[in-house]
Design an enzyme around this catalytic site. Structure first.
Site, PDB file in Angstrom:
ATOM      1  N   GLY A  74      48.809 -16.374 -30.079  1.00 44.16           N
ATOM      2  CA  GLY A  74      48.377 -17.165 -31.242  1.00 44.16           C
ATOM      3  C   GLY A  74      47.601 -16.270 -32.212  1.00 44.16           C
ATOM      4  O   GLY A  74      47.846 -16.288 -33.426  1.00 44.16           O
ATOM      5  N   HIS A  75      46.676 -15.478 -31.674  1.00 42.49           N
ATOM      6  CA  HIS A  75      45.922 -14.550 -32.526  1.00 42.49           C
ATOM      7  C   HIS A  75      46.871 -13.508 -33.138  1.00 42.49           C
ATOM      8  O   HIS A  75      46.746 -13.152 -34.306  1.00 42.49           O
ATOM      9  CB  HIS A  75      44.847 -13.814 -31.719  1.00 42.49           C
ATOM     10  N   GLN A 192      38.125 -27.241 -37.680  1.00 45.44           N
ATOM     11  CA  GLN A 192      37.438 -25.992 -38.039  1.00 45.44           C
ATOM     12  C   GLN A 192      37.940 -25.460 -39.385  1.00 45.44           C
ATOM     13  O   GLN A 192      37.153 -25.143 -40.267  1.00 45.44           O
ATOM     14  CB  GLN A 192      37.658 -24.952 -36.948  1.00 45.44           C
ATOM     15  N   ARG A 226      40.996 -20.338 -23.625  1.00 50.06           N
ATOM     16  CA  ARG A 226      40.481 -21.064 -22.454  1.00 50.06           C
ATOM     17  C   ARG A 226      41.540 -21.321 -21.394  1.00 50.06           C
ATOM     18  O   ARG A 226      41.204 -21.659 -20.259  1.00 50.06           O
ATOM     19  CB  ARG A 226      39.891 -22.415 -22.887  1.00 50.06           C
TER      20      ARG A 226
HETATM   21  O1  PAF Z   1      38.030 -20.050 -33.731  1.00 44.61           O
HETATM   22  C1  PAF Z   1      37.260 -19.179 -33.279  1.00 44.61           C
HETATM   23  O2  PAF Z   1      37.636 -18.348 -32.463  1.00 44.61           O
HETATM   24  C2  PAF Z   1      35.817 -19.161 -33.753  1.00 44.61           C
HETATM   25  O3  PAF Z   1      35.332 -20.435 -33.961  1.00 44.61           O
HETATM   26  C3  PAF Z   1      35.585 -18.265 -34.977  1.00 44.61           C
HETATM   27  C4  PAF Z   1      36.315 -18.809 -36.206  1.00 44.61           C
HETATM   28  C5  PAF Z   1      36.046 -16.856 -34.713  1.00 44.61           C
HETATM   29  C6  PAF Z   1      34.095 -18.226 -35.330  1.00 44.61           C
HETATM   30  O4  PAF Z   1      33.333 -17.698 -34.296  1.00 44.61           O
END
Ligand code: PAF
Length: 319
Positions: A74-75, A192, A226
């Site tokens: 995903g990243h 978020q 997670r």
């Molecule tokens: O989504 C995340 O991994 C965190 O909430 C972030 C945006 C890196 C902020 O610490």
């Protein structure tokens, strides 16, 4: 004064900062991470800023992906998107203590830096920012005040009080440090990115937020740092989250919102060791419950479920 440069596991090189403004002396660095890739590692805000300022004077565009590490595909997809739209891709790894409600959750958060560096190298990320807590939060740092209204009170906000204040502080600080043209975040954290968009608008930051689609495992489970903590039996059952979301999408136009939400909560509660916290269908812009489907900006179903001790979140756009 030196700049720590490029690292694969524990290989470092140092670059003198003398004459940096004129032209950094790249001839001793970077070292290759793999055949075609090099990546620079910065731990200090000041050095990173110097380097980014220099890149900008060359007219290069900067894409930024903030993370807390334990990176997965995903990243990788966020960084790939950044690479495709910008000249330079910056990724930060910082496990932000202020966004954890429970000390034990912070402690248990997976930390896999060597693997993370491999993943970043595999997608040819250009710069890794890996700061210590004192770099991100120096003693006299001013807290940013953002009016989030109800955005941080519903869903995640209700169950994790103070969480989004922590996220807003850290993302604002990171944006202030990196000053990217584009910011990359995942749709997986729907609330978020909605809040961060609001923050960008309120603070008139000169950054454009790009939201990238959720990456899923073969069975549909949304990828998350997670997931590695799930017990094998819970991992198998966790497919229920995406199944309930898909069912909600199927039913959205011909059932009431209350009936869809109730059905999902019942299904999830009936799974052994699973405890749903919420399954809410809300307006994609306001995050408020939808009263009239025809007047909504769009609808998204968001859920958070404890699978044993691991808290999973997921969402799906319904209309
Ligand atoms: O989504 C995340 O991994 C965190 O909430 C972030 C945006 C890196 C902020 O610490």
């Amino acid at each position: 004064m030196s700049l720590i440069f490029l690292v694969k596991k524990d290989t470092f090189a140092f670059l003198s900062l003398q004459n940096y403004e004129k032209k950094p002396t790249f001839h001793i660095c970077p070292l290759p991470v793999n055949e075609n890739t090099t990546m620079l590692l910065f731990k200090k805000v000041e050095l990173l800023q110097k380097h980014i300022t220099w890149l900008k004077t060359k007219g290069l565009t900067i894409g930024f992906t903030p993370t807390m590490g334990a990176l997965h595909s995903g990243h990788a997809s966020l960084i790939q998107q950044s690479k495709s739209e910008c000249n330079i891709s910056v990724c930060s790894i910082f496990v932000n203590p202020t966004q954890f409600n429970e000390a034990s959750d912070l402690e248990k958060y997976p930390r896999t830096i060597a693997k993370d560096i491999d993943l970043l190298a595999s997608v040819k990320n250009d710069i890794l920012f890996l700061p210590e807590v004192k770099e991100v939060y120096p003693p006299n740092l001013e807290e940013i005040q953002i009016q989030l209204g109800h955005l941080d009170k519903v869903m995640e906000g209700e169950h994790r009080p103070g969480h989004f204040q922590g996220v807003v502080q850290v993302v604002h600080r990171l944006l202030d440090i990196v000053q990217p043209h584009y910011l990359y975040m995942g749709q997986k954290d729907f609330q978020q990115f909605t809040i961060i968009q609001q923050m960008i608008e309120q603070t008139a930051l000169n950054t454009i937020l790009r939201v990238c689609p959720i990456k899923r495992e073969a069975d549909g489970l949304a990828m998350s740092s997670r997931n590695v903590r799930l017990l094998p039996e819970h991992r198998k059952l966790a497919v229920a989250l995406s199944q309930c979301l898909a069912k909600a999408k199927e039913d959205y136009l011909h059932k009431t919102i209350e009936a869809i939400e109730q059905q999902a909560i019942t299904t999830l509660s009936n799974i052994p060791d699973f405890k749903p916290e919420y399954f809410d269908i809300v307006d994609t812009k306001t995050l408020l419950p939808i009263k009239d489907k025809s007047k909504a900006n769009g609808a998204v179903a968001c859920t958070a479920v404890f699978a044993g001790e691991v808290r999973l979140i997921d969402n799906m756009i319904l209309s």
